[in-house]
Design a protein around this motif. Structure first.
Motif, PDB file in Angstrom:
ATOM      1  N   GLU A  60      45.386  20.101  43.464  1.00 13.23           N
ATOM      2  CA  GLU A  60      45.302  21.504  43.059  1.00 13.23           C
ATOM      3  C   GLU A  60      46.009  22.399  44.064  1.00 13.23           C
ATOM      4  O   GLU A  60      46.742  23.310  43.681  1.00 13.23           O
ATOM      5  CB  GLU A  60      43.848  21.925  42.929  1.00 13.23           C
ATOM      6  N   ALA A  61      45.784  22.130  45.355  1.00 15.21           N
ATOM      7  CA  ALA A  61      46.434  22.934  46.390  1.00 15.21           C
ATOM      8  C   ALA A  61      47.945  22.750  46.331  1.00 15.21           C
ATOM      9  O   ALA A  61      48.707  23.715  46.479  1.00 15.21           O
ATOM     10  CB  ALA A  61      45.899  22.554  47.769  1.00 15.21           C
ATOM     11  N   ARG A  64      49.237  24.633  43.363  1.00 15.59           N
ATOM     12  CA  ARG A  64      49.216  26.072  43.638  1.00 15.59           C
ATOM     13  C   ARG A  64      50.383  26.464  44.534  1.00 15.59           C
ATOM     14  O   ARG A  64      51.069  27.460  44.291  1.00 15.59           O
ATOM     15  CB  ARG A  64      47.879  26.427  44.303  1.00 15.59           C
ATOM     16  N   MET A  67      53.632  26.266  42.535  1.00 16.62           N
ATOM     17  CA  MET A  67      53.775  27.408  41.636  1.00 16.62           C
ATOM     18  C   MET A  67      54.115  28.682  42.411  1.00 16.62           C
ATOM     19  O   MET A  67      54.917  29.500  41.952  1.00 16.62           O
ATOM     20  CB  MET A  67      52.490  27.619  40.830  1.00 16.62           C
ATOM     21  N   ALA A  68      53.527  28.840  43.598  1.00 13.52           N
ATOM     22  CA  ALA A  68      53.846  30.013  44.417  1.00 13.52           C
ATOM     23  C   ALA A  68      55.317  29.980  44.833  1.00 13.52           C
ATOM     24  O   ALA A  68      56.006  31.015  44.790  1.00 13.52           O
ATOM     25  CB  ALA A  68      52.952  30.064  45.651  1.00 13.52           C
TER      26      ALA A  68
END
Length: 110
Positions: A60-61, A64, A67-68
């Motif tokens: 998940e990290a 994330r 995506m950032a």
């Protein structure tokens, strides 16, 4: 840290013989065929719980962060396209302005 029975080097790879993942489980709550009392220690269960949560949160990290990064790339590309479009419109406006001046000069001269 190469002792048998650690998280990184489990005593057995058989899931039925490994320590339980639930930190609140006692021997009376265990289902038939689960880990024996020899394998169950509070420290090992807590460590396994934390490791499992951390391992589950890593993808998940990473997603994330990916995506950032993609959003930053898109923002930079969007800004660059806006600058290019603005320059194109500025050149077009300058050409139209020159044409209007010439047309005005021609109208005054005749």
């Amino acid at each position: 840290m190469t002792a048998n029975g650690t998280i990184d080097r489990p005593l057995t790879h058989d899931p039925l013989k490994q320590a339980l993942m639930s930190p609140h489980a006692t021997t009376s709550e265990q289902p038939h065929g689960s880990a024996t009392a020899d394998f169950i220690t509070a420290g090992a269960i807590t460590s396994r719980q934390n490791r499992t949560r951390e391992m589950q949160l890593i993808p998940e990290a990473m997603a994330r962060a990916h995506m950032a990064d993609r959003m930053r790339e898109v923002d930079v590309e969007r800004r660059a396209l806006r600058v290019v479009a603005a320059r194109r419109m500025q050149r077009r406006a300058e050409r139209v302005s020159l044409r209007a001046r010439r047309a005005l000069a021609m109208a005054v001269m005749h």
